[in-house]
Design an enzyme around this catalytic site. Structure first.
Site, PDB file in Angstrom:
ATOM      1  N   HIS A 151       0.817  -1.249  -0.030  1.00 51.23           N
ATOM      2  CA  HIS A 151       0.009   0.085  -0.057  1.00 51.23           C
ATOM      3  C   HIS A 151       0.941   1.453   0.093  1.00 51.23           C
ATOM      4  O   HIS A 151       0.417   2.322  -0.109  1.00 51.23           O
ATOM      5  CB  HIS A 151      -0.916   0.063   1.126  1.00 51.23           C
ATOM      6  CG  HIS A 151      -2.257   0.628   1.032  1.00 51.23           C
ATOM      7  ND1 HIS A 151      -2.367   1.675   0.262  1.00 51.23           N
ATOM      8  CD2 HIS A 151      -3.410   0.411   1.480  1.00 51.23           C
ATOM      9  CE1 HIS A 151      -3.728   2.193   0.286  1.00 51.23           C
ATOM     10  NE2 HIS A 151      -4.251   1.452   0.872  1.00 51.23           N
ATOM     11  N   ARG A 152       2.115   1.230   0.114  1.00 52.63           N
ATOM     12  CA  ARG A 152       2.999   2.271   0.427  1.00 52.63           C
ATOM     13  C   ARG A 152       3.396   3.066  -1.059  1.00 52.63           C
ATOM     14  O   ARG A 152       3.470   4.164  -1.403  1.00 52.63           O
ATOM     15  CB  ARG A 152       4.416   2.058   0.907  1.00 52.63           C
ATOM     16  CG  ARG A 152       4.131   1.599   2.432  1.00 52.63           C
ATOM     17  CD  ARG A 152       5.581   1.151   2.904  1.00 52.63           C
ATOM     18  NE  ARG A 152       5.877  -0.289   2.641  1.00 52.63           N
ATOM     19  CZ  ARG A 152       6.731  -0.858   3.088  1.00 52.63           C
ATOM     20  NH1 ARG A 152       7.542  -0.717   3.954  1.00 52.63           N
ATOM     21  NH2 ARG A 152       6.867  -2.006   2.595  1.00 52.63           N
TER      22      ARG A 152
END
Length: 210
Positions: A188-189
């Site tokens: 998700h980064r």
């Protein structure tokens, strides 16, 4: 992200392709060959899934790759009955034609099962595909490896669980067909949920004929 995909069109296309390949003396294609190729081509539309997260000191960076090095998970049984998973990768998969991709894929699988892989076969993987569906697993959420932004898993090809005990003629009258669950575990980064969802949607569109 998870997406349940119908496999009727995939099944028919695979049957026709293998019918042609058998006439020309070529090996048969598996469902995984087709899913893997769709994965590579889906990255044309959603390239973010081929990116990764890295850190240098106190700073974080997004790694953008020039090539798709597709990791292919191969289940290798040992002599003592133990099993091991090897994940070599098809280098620059996006630059290959389909026939070249299949040849490279099959070469990796053959060498993995014959213990002929080298260190270079494992290096530089950008995204991976694993297929626990071959042992009946309906769906799985594999963990990410360092340096990769996403890993895709395909589940077993079967009727939805609630219809497996229904007689075949009843399934036919209801218009039911087999399905396959595909999951995308992503970092998700560097990858957003919407991008993961669009990526799975693109894979399905390609597998259904686009």
């Amino acid at each position: 992200s998870q997406r349940v995909m119908p496999v009727k069109v995939i099944d028919e296309n695979r049957r026709l392709i293998n019918q042609h390949r058998s006439l020309t003396g070529e090996t048969k294609l598996s469902y995984t060959h087709l899913v893997a190729w769709a994965l590579v081509r889906a990255l044309d539309a959603v390239p973010a899934l081929n990116q990764a997260y890295t850190e240098s000191g106190t700073e974080a960076f997004r790694v953008t790759r020039a090539h798709v090095n597709l990791g292919v998970a191969v289940d290798v049984p040992g002599k003592d009955g133990a099993r091991s998973l090897k994940v070599p990768c098809v280098k620059a998969a996006e630059s290959l034609r389909f026939a070249e991709f299949v040849a490279a894929y099959d070469d990796l699988v053959t060498r993995a099962r014959n213990n002929k892989l080298t260190i270079s076969d494992f290096e530089g993987t950008t995204i991976s595909l694993t297929n626990p569906g071959t042992v009946g697993t309906v769906g799985s959420i594999p963990r990410l490896m360092p340096g990769q932004g996403a890993i895709i898993a395909t589940g077993a090809i079967d009727y939805p669980p609630e219809y497996r005990g229904v007689p075949e003629d009843s399934r036919s009258s209801l218009g039911l067909s087999k399905v396959m669950t595909v999951t995308c575990t992503y970092d998700h980064r560097v990858i957003q949920g919407a991008e993961s969802g669009l990526f799975l949607a693109r894979i399905q569109a390609l597998l259904e004929g686009e």
